[in-house]
Write an enzyme that holds these catalytic residues in place. Structure first.
Site, PDB file in Angstrom:
ATOM      1  N   ILE A  51       0.904  -1.024  -0.109  1.00 37.87           N
ATOM      2  CA  ILE A  51       0.031   0.027   0.010  1.00 37.87           C
ATOM      3  C   ILE A  51       0.882   1.163   0.055  1.00 37.87           C
ATOM      4  CG2 ILE A  51      -1.811   1.359   1.012  1.00 37.87           C
ATOM      5  CD1 ILE A  51      -2.450  -1.897  -0.167  1.00 37.87           C
TER       6      ILE A  51
ATOM      7  N   GLY B 278      30.422   2.417 -17.573  1.00 36.67           N
ATOM      8  CA  GLY B 278      30.900   2.011 -15.958  1.00 36.67           C
ATOM      9  C   GLY B 278      30.233   3.193 -15.305  1.00 36.67           C
TER      10      GLY B 278
ATOM     11  N   GLU C  52      -0.237  -1.360 -10.239  1.00 38.94           N
ATOM     12  CA  GLU C  52      -1.396  -0.734 -11.224  1.00 38.94           C
ATOM     13  C   GLU C  52      -1.807  -1.791 -12.294  1.00 38.94           C
ATOM     14  OE1 GLU C  52      -2.448   3.386 -11.168  1.00 38.94           O
ATOM     15  OE2 GLU C  52      -0.965   3.537  -9.670  1.00 38.94           O
TER      16      GLU C  52
END
Ligand code: COS
Length: 393
Positions: free
Chosen positions: A162, A344, A367
């Site tokens: 959540i 790098g 979602e």
């Protein structure tokens, strides 16, 4: 190249909105907003976005919003721009909308008056509590329950992943009320964070930090007036909320991808190698071409979905799914390619492309994972095909 704001999906007010937001973010989002305490940073960002008037775009006009109804193109443009600047600012903005979306769509007038103006002002933090440990993609399998007792509902169960968990002032919670099996027996409720029986069970650390938690509900009593929409209609309310906010996830992915593309262009044109710049190599030019094309294709799908909703008055669920799937998957590729151009240096902690590399990953999951979006698109195609067949028969 063509400025995407010139596309026919937008009006002058959208162009003005982006210009004003650009001016605000240039002043307010300097990089310092994502401090070491992510919860504090998020609270501050919500307050700042509220004071700046930006959160008014997350709610409808009668309740402190910027326009009569939520304008999805505005939400998307704002998320694209905020995500380009700061993943956490985008998160703080988006969660105010997602977390209060079920109230906007299903709340009574009294509930809307109580919660939405505070959300729009940034004085109250919102959260959307749908997922459970055993019900992520398969929302219809959720197990948290809400039983009616007199004038109350009593909630029991667990919610996890959540966003804003732990800092939210209220949660829109989806729980089984049992009118029918599966998706037809779920209802939605607004639950204040300080309601007895609601506890933050665990804070969840993730690769791109933002407030995230598991919630426990144990004999958590809420007034029946906190029901959002009709009993048993909570699943549809969740899907309708996601139809709006999934489009905006696609827009956030575009913002991240544009940031990566800008960084890649800057690196490619300044990095010297074998007596020329990296940008002089055709291999680099091909990579940049793929990146730019992917970003534009994502933006076209995303703003088509937003425009369909705003101007055609259709939910455009399949178009939204296409936009979310393509924009998030493409952004992952664009960011990975940008990181490769940095060599790098790209994996050095704190580099913009390294932050973006961590930031983008969750968007392909939350979602509705890419696989869920494919399911939605495939089902719609088959439905349309069957409807066309029966019409021509
Ligand atoms: N708007 C309105 N109604 C919708 C809808 C939408 N976008 N999508 C589905 N519905 C309706 C259907 O029409 C159906 O209605 P009836 O019962 O009247 O026939 C009902 O809802 C059930 O739909 P469906 O049969 O498609 O449900 P499924 O259980 O098969 O689930 C998916 C469909 C997988 C698409 C859904 O569960 C989903 O989106 N899962 C991902 C959840 C998610 O995004 N989780 C993340 C939470 S936030 S981090």
């Amino acid at each position: 190249m063509n400025d995407s704001l010139a596309w026919p999906f937008f009006d002058d007010r959208h162009r003005d909105l982006v210009r004003d937001l650009e001016a605000w973010t240039a002043q307010r989002l300097t990089g310092a907003e994502a401090g070491t305490d992510v919860e504090l940073s998020c609270r501050n960002l919500v307050a700042e976005l509220g004071a700046g008037g930006w959160l008014r775009h997350c709610v409808a006009g009668a309740y402190g919003g910027a326009r009569e109804t939520i304008d999805v193109r505005s939400l998307c443009l704002m998320r694209e721009h905020l995500a380009h600047r700061s993943g956490l600012a985008d998160f703080a903005f988006a969660m105010q909308g997602l977390g209060s979306g079920a109230i906007s769509l299903g709340g009574s007038d009294a509930i809307k008056r109580r919660y939405l103006p505070e959300v729009a002002a940034g004085r109250s933090i919102a959260a959307f509590a749908l997922s459970e440990p055993e019900a992520g993609s398969d929302v219809g399998a959720l197990a948290a329950s809400a039983r009616r007792e007199g004038d109350d509902y009593v909630l029991d169960g667990d919610k996890t992943w959540i966003s804003n968990g732990g800092i939210a002032d209220f949660y829109c919670v989806f729980a089984r009320t049992g009118e029918a099996p599966g998706t037809r027996g779920i209802s939605a409720f607004v639950v204040d964070a300080d309601t007895p029986g609601l506890a933050i069970a665990e804070k969840i650390p993730v690769i791109a930090p933002h407030p995230l938690a598991t919630l426990h509900f144990r004999d958590c009593r809420v007034p029946a007036a906190n029901l959002l929409g009709q009993p048993g209609a909570g699943f549809k309310l969740a899907m309708q909320t996601l139809d709006i906010f999934r489009t905006s996830v696609a827009a956030a992915a575009i913002g991240f991808a544009r940031h990566a593309l800008d960084a890649a262009l800057s690196r490619a044109t300044s990095r010297k190698m074998f007596g020329q710049t990296l940008a002089d190599f055709q291999l680099t030019q091909a990579a940049l071409a793929d990146m730019a094309t992917g970003v534009d294709a994502s933006a076209l799908l995303t703003y088509r979905a937003a425009w369909s909703r705003d101007c055609q008055g259709v939910p455009a669920t399949a178009e939204v799914a296409m936009a979310k799937m393509v924009a998030t998957e493409t952004a992952q590729q664009v960011i990975d390619r940008a990181l490769q151009i940095f060599g790098g240096l790209g994996v050095k902690s704190g580099m913009a492309v390294e932050l973006l590399y961590r930031e983008i990953r969750a968007l392909r999951i939350y979602e509705g994972a890419t696989e869920v979006q494919k399911l939605i698109i495939g089902r719609q195609l088959l439905k349309d095909f069957a409807a066309a067949g029966s019409a021509s028969a």
